[in-house]
Design an enzyme around this catalytic site. Structure first.
Site, PDB file in Angstrom:
ATOM      1  N   ASP A 153      12.441  18.483 -29.275  1.00  0.00           N
ATOM      2  CA  ASP A 153      11.114  17.927 -29.028  1.00  0.00           C
ATOM      3  C   ASP A 153      11.054  16.476 -29.500  1.00  0.00           C
ATOM      4  OD1 ASP A 153       8.046  19.269 -28.664  1.00  0.00           O
ATOM      5  OD2 ASP A 153       8.172  17.292 -29.584  1.00  0.00           O
ATOM      6  N   HIS A 183       3.158  21.694 -28.814  1.00  0.00           N
ATOM      7  CA  HIS A 183       4.568  21.417 -28.527  1.00  0.00           C
ATOM      8  C   HIS A 183       5.446  22.598 -28.899  1.00  0.00           C
ATOM      9  CE1 HIS A 183       5.041  16.970 -27.520  1.00  0.00           C
ATOM     10  NE2 HIS A 183       3.765  17.282 -27.351  1.00  0.00           N
TER      11      HIS A 183
END
Ligand code: UDP
Length: 479
Positions: free
Chosen positions: A112, A20
């Site tokens: 995120d 990520h």
């Protein structure tokens, strides 16, 4: 603020590791290359893993910087070494993040979803919030329709295949491949977990994918998001020089020259690259099966072994117990294989002409990186949305063969040897053996590579999406 003179200011708040963090850092660099002023928010320790690539961008004149969040008493998030699991608690960053945003008031923040608290924290600050969840559009559509139609609740066993309804392609899964949190409660006490909805009240989503890869699924997402979805990938293509490729994520644990000279000594498209990403920890028993399968296949390989799962009480067992007796000496003498313990320079390896196939756990970044390198793949999904990615690679794009992985395994569950050596050997021979099926897959994969490259070039689909998001943010300044 004068919309004509000052560039749009975009803040990026990546997760603290793995698949990520890497793409969001790339994304910040892409928007800077499109003229935005990009700022990456990180903790001091976390920033170390990408500081050098940002300095190189600054030397090239890009407007990009890192803003560090200072925590009381110099504390930091524990796992920032690329192996932070989706469960790592980052909530200690909430107050410093809010203070930073209140002070700078950027034109947007991209955050995120693994910072699970961040949507709520940012809402209310009056700053447009864009969501990044790390996945592609296909897996998202599979998940949506699984939730809507629950086809896995109609089958009588864990291994009876069912078709996911309502998709443009035939997508078949088994209950054993469905994430545990999507299955009905079972005797182990696992049950559907309520997922937050970070996209609610957001300005939209940014996605690491490109239109030409999964057009029907992109259309679906754009419609669902009321056109507030911007695809700017494949983001890995922004890494153009050797240093960026060799140090992406973290510095490789092997000298890149050693890897390159191994590859230089091999014929074109003859080497298989094997990696299970940044998070997966395979059991020694499973690694042993891979080693036997690779040896029996007789094809050259580079194997990035990554972290090994140690059962409680066995942490101190012989480090090399996962290799067959004499394996390393044999592959060294025959110059047939290279083992990388730790972090591999994946982009450098994948793009070398000697690489002919990629055995992957189907993490979304690895999937796209395989596509960008024009490589056919052996698919070996383990967790997260990787089983959906496998169906995209093997059944929809037809650029992969399945190893035969049947079990979705939670990060917290002890892994075992789920795939035997025979399956490994058979799939490697099928992909690397030069048969007609593999030749056709390689041809299709190379076509996709060209499409991926075009997408990020000037006037390509992802290039245009990045520009259009900047314009839209700019227009918010003077409504
Ligand atoms: N990666 C790498 N070297 C390694 C392992 C992983 O460079 O030894 C990079 C890989 O190129 C990719 C990311 O780490 O960009 C892994 O992301 P992915 O989505 O494939 O899998 P995850 O780690 O999230 O399971």
């Amino acid at each position: 603020m004068d919309s004509k003179s000052s560039p749009v200011e975009m803040f990026f708040f990546p997760y603290v590791g793995g698949g990520h963090q890497i793409p969001m850092v790339d994304m910040a660099r892409i928007f800077a290359s499109h003229g935005a002023k990009s700022t990456i928010i990180a903790t001091p320790k976390h920033a170390l893993s990408f500081q050098k690539s940002i300095s190189r961008d600054q030397e090239l004149g890009l407007s990009i910087s890192i803003e560090t969040l200072h925590l009381p008493d110099d504390t930091d998030i524990a796992d920032t070494d690329m192996s932070a699991s989706p469960r790592t608690d980052t909530s200690m960053l909430e107050e410093p993040l809010k203070a930073l945003l209140a002070e700078h008031r950027p034109d947007c923040i991209v955050h995120d979803v693994f910072h699970r608290w961040s949507a709520d924290a940012i809402n209310g600050l009056g700053i447009p919030r864009l969501v990044f969840n790390g996945n592609g559009c296909f897996s998202r559509c599979v998940a949506e329709n699984m939730g809507k139609y629950k086809p896995h609740e109609t089958v009588s066993s864990d291994y009876e295949p069912f078709v996911v309804p309502g998709l443009p392609d035939r997508v078949e899964l088994t209950k054993s491949q469905v994430p545990v949190m999507m299955r009905p409660p079972n005797q182990n006490g696992f049950g559907p977990r309520k997922m937050g909805k970070p996209e609610e009240n957001s300005f939209g989503v940014v996605v690491n994918s490109f239109y030409e890869l999964e057009p029907a699924y992109v259309e679906y997402l754009k419609k669902e998001m009321g056109n507030k979805a911007w695809l700017v990938g494949p983001v890995s293509l922004c890494n153009r020089n050797v240093e960026d490729k060799a140090e992406r994520g973290k510095k490789a644990t092997i000298d890149e020259q050693q890897v390159l000279s191994f590859l230089d000594s091999k014929e074109s498209s003859s080497v298989l690259y094997i990696s299970f990403g940044s998070l997966a920890r395979l059991a020694p028993e499973q690694l042993l099966e891979i080693a036997y399968g690779l040896e029996a296949s007789n094809h050259p390989f580079i194997w990035a072994v990554g972290k090994i799962f140690r059962s409680a009480g066995k942490e101190k067992e012989n480090e090399e117990a996962w290799l067959p007796y004499g394996f390393e000496e044999r592959i060294r003498e025959s110059k047939r294989g290279l083992i990388i313990r730790g972090w591999a320079p994946q982009l450098l390896i994948l793009e070398h002409p000697a690489i002919g196939g990629f055995l992957t756990h189907c993490g979304w970044n690895s999937t796209l990186e395989g596509v960008c390198a024009g490589l056919p793949m052996i698919t070996w999904p383990i967790a997260a949305e990787q089983f959906s990615n496998e169906k995209l690679i093997a059944d929809v794009l037809k650029i992969g063969v399945k190893v035969g992985s049947l079990h979705w395994v939670s990060w917290s569950t002890e892994p075992w040897a789920a795939v035997g050596r025979d399956k490994v050997e058979a799939s490697v021979k099928r992909l690397m053996g030069g048969g007609e099926e593999a030749v056709e897959m390689r041809r299709r994969a190379r076509e996709l590579r060209e499409k991926a490259k075009r997408a990020v070039e000037e006037s390509g689909s992802s290039y245009m999406d990045a520009d259009s998001l900047i314009q839209e943010l700019n227009s918010l300044r003077n409504p």
